[in-house]
Design a protein around this motif. Structure first.
Motif: not given
Ligand code: FE2
Length: 330
Positions: A135, A137, A214
């Protein structure tokens, strides 16, 4: 373009790292990250990170290893403790970790930022069999952040490139404290091989997590069964030296300290200089959910991606995710 990361090894003197780990254990029990779907508005019925969940589903489908939704939920719904979130520290020593000078200087170097203002510190706990699907952030904007906006929508806004004048840049760090499960990063993009980062205790990695894709690989190894996690359960530390998964007072499962992956996530607002900070803080009109939705819909139309028939909120949400967020899907 390669997205760099910086590592700090070790982060704390060993006794301080051990003390921090003990205080986190004692400060539980911890609840689950996702407790319910989004209930109203655009994307009603979807989960907070529907973008990442959808791409994960598609990867499992492509690999012929699709698991039932309740198993996917048990694998990805981690436990979380929040120590600082735009306010007072709620754990002894948390303020000192947030203000760690090496985290700030790494963020300065990585982001080309003179000003670094830490504002968030939380703990993630993953059980054997859990993982964090890859994903981005959630970025922040003047007027919109995850306190008032679904996370998938913020990621759409970030990757649309339409609102950079109101973007608040964020530096992130992951502080590893216990357990296995590599952090997987895609510094050369989602079509290049990922780079694993070993979670060695008392080390940290600083990254632009809003841009660098990540995730966390399955704790305990690829064949580890999903844990018996369900909404409403808690994870707490027992004086006998084990993590206990509980439903109310009933013990569901028990784990040795090293079996549970424990990390802390650090976030800081970063600004190139005071002029940029002042412009972002008081010099631009706040972004609103209706305004951002309108601009994104217009962009879909401009790109020829908007169908002629009227879309309901869920279909529009899914189209926005597909159109603007690039994640490995196959
Ligand atoms: Fe994350």
């Amino acid at each position: 373009m390669t997205l760099k990361t910086l590592s700090i090894d070790p982060l704390l003197p060993p006794a301080e790292a051990a003390g921090l780990r003990s205080r986190i254990r004692a400060a539980g029990p911890y609840g689950l990250y996702v407790s319910a779907p989004i209930e109203e508005g655009l994307g009603a019925g979807l989960t907070r990170r529907h973008d990442a969940a959808l791409a994960w589903f598609e990867r499992q489908l492509a690999a012929g290893s699709l698991e039932p939704l309740d198993v996917q939920a048990a694998r990805s719904n981690l436990f979380r403790g929040t120590w600082i979130e735009r306010g007072e520290a709620r754990l002894e020593g948390a303020a000192e970790v947030a203000a760690h000078p090496e985290l700030a200087s790494a963020a300065q170097e990585l982001m080309g930022a003179a000003l670094v203002e830490p504002y968030m510190l939380y703990a993630n706990l993953l059980l054997p069999g859990q993982e964090l699907p890859v994903h981005h952030d959630t970025p922040e904007f003047v007027g919109l952040d995850k306190t008032n906006t679904p996370e998938w929508f913020l990621v759409v806004c970030g990757h649309s490139g339409l609102f950079e004048d109101r973007r608040i840049r964020v530096a992130s760090a992951v502080i590893f404290l216990a357990g296995d499960g590599d952090l997987l990063t895609f510094p050369d993009g989602i079509d290049a091989p990922p780079v694993p980062v070993s979670p060695r205790p008392n080390t940290a990695i600083v990254l632009d997590a809003d841009e660098l894709v990540h995730g966390v690989v399955r704790v305990g190894g690829p064949s580890q069964a999903a844990p018996p996690v369900e909404i409403g359960m808690e994870l707490g530390w027992s004086e006998e030296g084990a993590w206990i998964l509980r439903r109310d007072t009933e013990e569901v499962a028990r784990y040795a300290p090293g079996e549970v992956r424990l990390s802390m996530q650090w976030k800081a607002w970063v600004f190139a200089d005071a002029a940029e900070r002042d412009r972002v803080r008081s010099g631009v009109a706040p972004l609103t959910l209706p305004g951002a939705t309108r601009a994104l819909t217009e962009e879909l139309a401009r790109r020829g991606l908007l169908p002629e028939e009227e879309l309901d909120g869920t279909d529009l949400a899914l189209l926005l995710m597909r159109s603007f967020i690039d994640l490995p899907r196959g």
